[in-house]
Design an enzyme around this catalytic site. Structure first.
Site, PDB file in Angstrom:
ATOM      1  N   HIS A  57      10.943 -15.785   4.346  1.00  0.00           N
ATOM      2  CA  HIS A  57      10.859 -14.913   5.171  1.00  0.00           C
ATOM      3  C   HIS A  57       9.941 -13.818   5.941  1.00  0.00           C
ATOM      4  O   HIS A  57       9.506 -13.392   4.317  1.00  0.00           O
ATOM      5  CB  HIS A  57      12.676 -14.179   5.327  1.00  0.00           C
ATOM      6  CG  HIS A  57      12.398 -12.900   3.905  1.00  0.00           C
ATOM      7  ND1 HIS A  57      11.890 -12.140   3.625  1.00  0.00           N
ATOM      8  CD2 HIS A  57      12.326 -13.408   2.328  1.00  0.00           C
ATOM      9  CE1 HIS A  57      12.226 -11.561   2.553  1.00  0.00           C
ATOM     10  NE2 HIS A  57      12.190 -12.259   1.621  1.00  0.00           N
ATOM     11  N   HIS A  69       7.896 -11.355   8.722  1.00  0.00           N
ATOM     12  CA  HIS A  69       7.795 -10.784  10.525  1.00  0.00           C
ATOM     13  C   HIS A  69       6.673 -11.778  10.804  1.00  0.00           C
ATOM     14  O   HIS A  69       5.604 -10.865  11.073  1.00  0.00           O
ATOM     15  CB  HIS A  69       7.935  -9.235  10.713  1.00  0.00           C
ATOM     16  CG  HIS A  69       8.983  -8.075   9.782  1.00  0.00           C
ATOM     17  ND1 HIS A  69       9.847  -8.590  10.498  1.00  0.00           N
ATOM     18  CD2 HIS A  69       8.747  -7.205   8.355  1.00  0.00           C
ATOM     19  CE1 HIS A  69      10.343  -7.663  10.003  1.00  0.00           C
ATOM     20  NE2 HIS A  69      10.273  -6.518   8.849  1.00  0.00           N
TER      21      HIS A  69
END
Length: 354
Positions: free
Chosen positions: A138, A140
């Site tokens: 995970h 951005h």
């Protein structure tokens, strides 16, 4: 035999012939039984060999599929301020129990675009790092197409998006006041008391329509056109990727449904996720410490921009797709959602097995 027949009375000759015939019939009958027994034994051996082969194939299939499942990689290229931390906390809470690894992709200055060499490194890591499989990544980071690098087995992409104005408002106040997840951390705009409405009225940069352009490029990917604000091509590419490259994309406003559907589709990772979301202490707690809802005037001003129209079009597209998938997966009864049971089966299977 002829000599004996000449000396023996006819009566005894007849009895001898009869005894001989009976003996021959008995012998033939025994031979026939032996042949039948041999045939049954051969068929039993053949069936046993077939069963052994079938069992070996089943064991190999199970082993291959377990290995395949244990090589699964899920990538959540999380969009900022879409409840991504709340959802990621669920993955962290379940990793020990469900036996998988969670890895955070931490890019310099949270840059969502990787250099070409970093793209190659990342693809190699995800593909070849066997010690870290199964894995949940995970971060951005914008969507990355693994097929461009010659990878046959691609990761499973998932994501969550949010109403674009609500996301921007949340991010605006987050930069100024932080949240209750790490309350002591000083944010970049801390000390600025200007409300979102004040910012819009003053035409500030932190609330400008261009700041809405984020969810489209995150789904569009690493192409230069993806990051050109207002690009129609980027919007269409983002839609294409959402439908073709992502297993499931949820929305912040219906996060519990997203969690429930993931648990049903990927129990290897998300078994127990729904109950954890409903009762866990971490999953709901990340909230911006201070946030004021924008006025209708501020919202209307942002909605006049082409950027909002495109981002909202993408959001509505994602929402419609999610609700379509959900409609075929869950039902509501007495105010509670429940997953539908398996709704297909196999029949008319040929050739028939004995």
């Amino acid at each position: 035999m002829g000599l004996l027949r000449g000396k023996m009375p006819p009566r005894f000759q007849l009895l001898a012939l009869l005894a001989f015939a009976i003996a021959m019939i008995f012998l033939e009958n025994q031979i026939h039984k032996l042949e039948e027994s041999r045939g049954k034994l051969e068929r039993a051996i053949a069936r046993h060999e077939v069963q052994e082969i079938e069992q070996r194939h089943i064991q190999e299939w199970v082993k291959e599929n377990v290995q395949e499942e244990d090589n699964t990689v899920v990538i959540y290229n999380r969009v900022p301020k879409t409840a991504s931390t709340s959802f990621t906390n669920i993955a962290y809470d379940l990793c020990n129990k469900n036996l998988y690894h969670v890895l955070h992709i931490n890019t310099t200055k949270n840059n969502p675009v990787m250099s070409l060499q970093d793209q190659v490194r990342f693809v190699k890591n995800v593909t070849l790092w066997k010690e870290m499989k199964p894995a949940f990544y995970h971060g951005h980071v914008s969507f990355l197409d693994f097929t461009k690098f010659g990878v046959k087995k691609r990761p499973i992409y998932i994501n969550v998006i949010r109403d674009p104005i609500e996301r921007l408002v949340s991010y605006y106040y987050f930069l100024r006041f932080g949240d209750d997840y790490r309350p002591g951390l000083r944010r970049s705009k801390q000390g600025d008391k200007k409300t979102f409405d004040d910012c819009v009225a003053a035409g500030g940069s932190d609330c400008a329509p261009e700041k809405l352009w984020l969810q489209i490029p995150f789904f569009c990917g690493h192409y230069s056109e993806c990051w050109k604000t207002g690009s129609k091509w980027a919007l269409e590419q983002a839609k294409y990727n959402l439908v073709n490259e992502y297993m499931l994309v949820g929305v912040t406003e219906e996060l519990e449904d997203f969690v429930m559907m993931l648990e049903a589709a990927l129990p290897r990772f998300f078994k127990g996720a729904t109950e954890l979301y409903r009762t866990g202490k971490k999953s709901h707690l990340r909230k911006t410490s201070e946030k004021k809802a924008p006025t209708k005037e501020s919202i209307a001003r942002l909605q006049q921009s082409d950027t909002w129209k495109m981002e909202n079009e993408f959001y509505e597209f994602a929402l419609e797709q999610f609700q379509y998938v959900r409609a075929h997966a869950v039902r509501e009864k007495d105010g509670e959602l429940y997953l539908l049971s398996q709704n297909f089966f196999y029949e008319k299977i040929y050739p028939k097995t004995t």
